[in-house]
Design a protein around this motif. Structure first.
Motif, PDB file in Angstrom:
ATOM      1  N   ALA A  71       0.835  -1.212   0.000  1.00 22.98           N
ATOM      2  CA  ALA A  71       0.000   0.000   0.000  1.00 22.98           C
ATOM      3  C   ALA A  71       0.866   1.257   0.000  1.00 22.98           C
ATOM      4  O   ALA A  71       0.570   2.220  -0.725  1.00 22.98           O
ATOM      5  N   ILE A  72       1.937   1.265   0.796  1.00 16.89           N
ATOM      6  CA  ILE A  72       2.812   2.457   0.844  1.00 16.89           C
ATOM      7  C   ILE A  72       3.377   2.725  -0.556  1.00 16.89           C
ATOM      8  O   ILE A  72       3.302   3.843  -1.068  1.00 16.89           O
ATOM      9  N   GLN A  73       3.916   1.681  -1.191  1.00 20.63           N
ATOM     10  CA  GLN A  73       4.568   1.885  -2.492  1.00 20.63           C
ATOM     11  C   GLN A  73       3.586   2.311  -3.568  1.00 20.63           C
ATOM     12  O   GLN A  73       3.870   3.212  -4.367  1.00 20.63           O
ATOM     13  N   LEU A  74       2.417   1.654  -3.610  1.00 25.35           N
ATOM     14  CA  LEU A  74       1.464   2.001  -4.675  1.00 25.35           C
ATOM     15  C   LEU A  74       0.883   3.396  -4.455  1.00 25.35           C
ATOM     16  O   LEU A  74       0.721   4.169  -5.405  1.00 25.35           O
TER      17      LEU A  74
ATOM     18  N   MET B  36       9.483   1.606   6.717  1.00 25.05           N
ATOM     19  CA  MET B  36       8.388   2.317   6.028  1.00 25.05           C
ATOM     20  C   MET B  36       8.912   3.589   5.362  1.00 25.05           C
ATOM     21  O   MET B  36       8.490   3.926   4.256  1.00 25.05           O
ATOM     22  N   ARG B  37       9.834   4.272   6.042  1.00 22.20           N
ATOM     23  CA  ARG B  37      10.421   5.477   5.420  1.00 22.20           C
ATOM     24  C   ARG B  37      11.205   5.092   4.171  1.00 22.20           C
ATOM     25  O   ARG B  37      11.116   5.744   3.138  1.00 22.20           O
ATOM     26  N   ASP B  38      11.961   3.975   4.250  1.00 25.08           N
ATOM     27  CA  ASP B  38      12.723   3.518   3.073  1.00 25.08           C
ATOM     28  C   ASP B  38      11.801   3.232   1.897  1.00 25.08           C
ATOM     29  O   ASP B  38      12.187   3.375   0.736  1.00 25.08           O
ATOM     30  N   LEU B  39      10.587   2.795   2.193  1.00 24.73           N
ATOM     31  CA  LEU B  39       9.633   2.484   1.115  1.00 24.73           C
ATOM     32  C   LEU B  39       8.973   3.741   0.559  1.00 24.73           C
ATOM     33  O   LEU B  39       8.203   3.658  -0.393  1.00 24.73           O
ATOM     34  N   GLY B  40       9.223   4.882   1.198  1.00 18.10           N
ATOM     35  CA  GLY B  40       8.685   6.129   0.668  1.00 18.10           C
ATOM     36  C   GLY B  40       7.646   6.800   1.541  1.00 18.10           C
ATOM     37  O   GLY B  40       7.113   7.856   1.172  1.00 18.10           O
ATOM     38  N   ALA B  41       7.330   6.224   2.706  1.00 16.82           N
ATOM     39  CA  ALA B  41       6.330   6.864   3.570  1.00 16.82           C
ATOM     40  C   ALA B  41       6.818   8.261   3.949  1.00 16.82           C
ATOM     41  O   ALA B  41       7.981   8.443   4.315  1.00 16.82           O
ATOM     42  N   ASP B  42       5.917   9.249   3.854  1.00 15.83           N
ATOM     43  CA  ASP B  42       6.292  10.614   4.213  1.00 15.83           C
ATOM     44  C   ASP B  42       6.386  10.762   5.726  1.00 15.83           C
ATOM     45  O   ASP B  42       7.138  11.589   6.228  1.00 15.83           O
ATOM     46  N   LEU B  43       5.604   9.969   6.440  1.00 18.13           N
ATOM     47  CA  LEU B  43       5.662   9.996   7.905  1.00 18.13           C
ATOM     48  C   LEU B  43       5.454   8.575   8.418  1.00 18.13           C
ATOM     49  O   LEU B  43       4.487   7.907   8.043  1.00 18.13           O
ATOM     50  N   ALA B  44       6.374   8.123   9.273  1.00 15.67           N
ATOM     51  CA  ALA B  44       6.250   6.808   9.908  1.00 15.67           C
ATOM     52  C   ALA B  44       5.934   7.030  11.384  1.00 15.67           C
ATOM     53  O   ALA B  44       6.682   7.725  12.074  1.00 15.67           O
ATOM     54  N   ILE B  45       4.829   6.468  11.842  1.00 15.88           N
ATOM     55  CA  ILE B  45       4.373   6.708  13.214  1.00 15.88           C
ATOM     56  C   ILE B  45       4.537   5.420  14.023  1.00 15.88           C
ATOM     57  O   ILE B  45       3.927   4.394  13.682  1.00 15.88           O
ATOM     58  N   ASN B  46       5.355   5.469  15.063  1.00 15.91           N
ATOM     59  CA  ASN B  46       5.495   4.324  15.959  1.00 15.91           C
ATOM     60  C   ASN B  46       4.342   4.404  16.961  1.00 15.91           C
ATOM     61  O   ASN B  46       4.375   5.214  17.895  1.00 15.91           O
ATOM     62  N   TYR B  47       3.337   3.555  16.764  1.00 13.82           N
ATOM     63  CA  TYR B  47       2.119   3.703  17.574  1.00 13.82           C
ATOM     64  C   TYR B  47       2.337   3.359  19.051  1.00 13.82           C
ATOM     65  O   TYR B  47       1.493   3.646  19.888  1.00 13.82           O
ATOM     66  N   ARG B  48       3.465   2.713  19.342  1.00 16.21           N
ATOM     67  CA  ARG B  48       3.747   2.424  20.762  1.00 16.21           C
ATOM     68  C   ARG B  48       4.288   3.662  21.473  1.00 16.21           C
ATOM     69  O   ARG B  48       4.281   3.744  22.703  1.00 16.21           O
TER      70      ARG B  48
ATOM     71  N   LYS C 180       0.234  11.479  -0.549  1.00 14.74           N
ATOM     72  CA  LYS C 180       1.116  11.660   0.619  1.00 14.74           C
ATOM     73  C   LYS C 180       0.801  10.513   1.564  1.00 14.74           C
ATOM     74  O   LYS C 180      -0.380  10.263   1.859  1.00 14.74           O
ATOM     75  N   VAL C 181       1.840   9.800   2.017  1.00 13.24           N
ATOM     76  CA  VAL C 181       1.596   8.556   2.765  1.00 13.24           C
ATOM     77  C   VAL C 181       2.057   8.660   4.211  1.00 13.24           C
ATOM     78  O   VAL C 181       3.218   8.980   4.490  1.00 13.24           O
ATOM     79  N   LEU C 182       1.147   8.370   5.122  1.00 12.81           N
ATOM     80  CA  LEU C 182       1.434   8.271   6.550  1.00 12.81           C
ATOM     81  C   LEU C 182       1.200   6.809   6.921  1.00 12.81           C
ATOM     82  O   LEU C 182       0.235   6.197   6.451  1.00 12.81           O
ATOM     83  N   ALA C 183       2.087   6.244   7.741  1.00 10.90           N
ATOM     84  CA  ALA C 183       1.945   4.819   8.039  1.00 10.90           C
ATOM     85  C   ALA C 183       2.290   4.550   9.497  1.00 10.90           C
ATOM     86  O   ALA C 183       3.166   5.208  10.068  1.00 10.90           O
ATOM     87  N   THR C 184       1.605   3.575  10.098  1.00 10.13           N
ATOM     88  CA  THR C 184       1.885   3.220  11.490  1.00 10.13           C
ATOM     89  C   THR C 184       2.513   1.833  11.574  1.00 10.13           C
ATOM     90  O   THR C 184       2.250   0.957  10.759  1.00 10.13           O
ATOM     91  N   ALA C 185       3.358   1.660  12.610  1.00  7.00           N
ATOM     92  CA  ALA C 185       3.939   0.342  12.915  1.00  7.00           C
ATOM     93  C   ALA C 185       4.416   0.360  14.361  1.00  7.00           C
ATOM     94  O   ALA C 185       4.485   1.429  14.981  1.00  7.00           O
TER      95      ALA C 185
END
Ligand SMILES: NC(=O)c1ccc[n+]([C@@H]2O[C@H](COP(=O)([O-])OP(=O)(O)OC[C@H]3O[C@@H](n4cnc5c(N)ncnc54)[C@H](OP(=O)(O)O)[C@@H]3O)[C@@H](O)[C@H]2O)c1
Length: 326
Positions: free
Chosen positions: A156-159, A180-192, A166-171
């Motif tokens: 999903a991030i790559q597509l 996730m940043r390496d894959l292109g996510a504009d913001l990576a959110i560590n939900y912990r 603009k891609v925001l992603a949680t992990a």
């Protein structure tokens, strides 16, 4: 042929190497000599007895394969013996041979290995339908994906990036956020470590995400309503944290949100064929140009399917786990 069967519902150890008759391709079907089969979270649910195969599907697990066409049934026109394909199947992937309707198969993308090709169908079909067809993601919109390092999340991030969002992603860890940043996510959110609702608001000047792809459910339902923009869409593809939730539905009303969802496996062949056609047209060139690629976590031989499931359930993987069937 060698195949993996689910001896009884249970943990990874119930996956057992067995021998089965080679399937025979029916009208419109290909018999594929499987080189590799992707492992997906729904396979774990099936193994636990929580996700039975749809009527008519093989009881052998495995929703995606890549390999060589060994034989064709009556009326097959798109492929011939010897062609290298990858395919979405409703079951039967963890085996040396598998049948598939030719419309649910695609040529293996140019330049990719069979193991990489086997890692594509389930997540690419799912993401294409839920993010682009159902979720209607458009260039310039903000897209939030939970589980950003899952097979689904990495796709999903790559597509979404490839199509201009603009891609925001949680992990759940810093290592996963870096991936996730390496894959292109504009913001990576560590939900912990941080509240994803606040992080999304901050990254969007308070506006919120236009589209959210969620596999978590539970308390995320209400928090997704908070993180969504006015007229935002939320697409539900799983409930890893529970399918019952309390939510403030006034947010749905006041922000005019759309909350929808779907499952792929039970859909008919014609529906999956339409997704295959769009993927072939719009995404296959990106794969061949290596602008988008399956993210490979690990490869296990077929007879170690139990270890592959254990790896998935341990939750440390980033991207796809694949069985080498050669
Ligand atoms: N509806 C459909 O058509 C469809 C099709 C395919 C897959 N799916 C679903 O999509 C999800 C992803 O599939 P996948 O094969 O890509 O799985 P996967 O690689 O195992 O990913 C699951 C992800 O969910 C995150 N997560 C958050 N809460 C979790 C919890 N309580 N338990 C376990 N994981 C949790 C994990 O990351 P963190 O460590 O960052 O939390 C992990 O990255 C699965 O739930 C699957 O059933 C739905």
């Amino acid at each position: 042929m060698r195949a993996i069967e689910i001896r009884e519902p249970g943990g990874p150890e119930v996956l057992t190497l067995t021998t089965r008759d080679r399937p025979v391709p029916g009208a419109g079907e290909l018999l594929v000599k499987v080189a590799a089969a992707g492992v997906n979270r729904p396979d774990c649910l099936q193994r636990q007895g929580a996700y039975p195969p749809p009527k008519g599907a093989s009881d052998i697990p495995g929703l995606e394969i890549a390999g060589e066409v060994a034989d064709v049934g009556a009326g097959v026109t798109r492929f011939k013996q010897g062609d290298q394909v990858c395919a979405l199947v409703a079951g039967g992937g963890y085996a040396e041979f598998c049948t598939v309707n030719e419309t649910n198969a695609l040529p293996a993308p140019r330049g990719l290995t069979m193991v990489e090709a086997a890692a594509i169908p389930e997540t690419f079909f799912t993401v294409w339908h839920n993010v682009f067809q159902r979720g209607g993601l458009r260039a310039g919109e903000t897209f939030l994906v939970h589980g950003g390092t899952s097979g689904i999340g990495t796709t999903a991030i790559q597509l979404a990036k490839a199509f201009g969002a603009k891609v925001l992603a949680t992990a759940g860890s810093e290592t996963k956020c870096a991936a996730m940043r390496d894959l292109g996510a504009d913001l990576a959110i560590n939900y912990r470590e941080e509240d994803f609702v606040a992080a999304v608001k901050q990254a969007t000047d308070g506006k919120g995400a236009d589209l959210i792809l969620d596999m978590v459910g539970g308390e995320y339902i209400n928090r997704n309503y908070q993180a969504a923009a006015v007229e935002g869409r939320i697409v539900q593809i799983a409930f890893l944290k529970g399918r019952m939730a309390e939510a403030d539905f006034s947010l749905l009303m006041m922000k005019r949100l759309t909350h929808t969802g779907s499952t792929l496996r039970a859909r008919d062949i014609a529906f999956k064929a339409l997704i295959a056609e769009e993927l072939h047209r719009q995404v296959w060139p990106l794969l061949s140009d290596r602008k988008v690629l399956p993210v490979m976590d690990s490869i296990f031989p077929l007879d170690q399917a139990a270890a592959a499931h254990q790896r998935m359930e341990d939750g440390d993987h980033i991207g796809k786990i694949v069985l080498d069937v050669s």
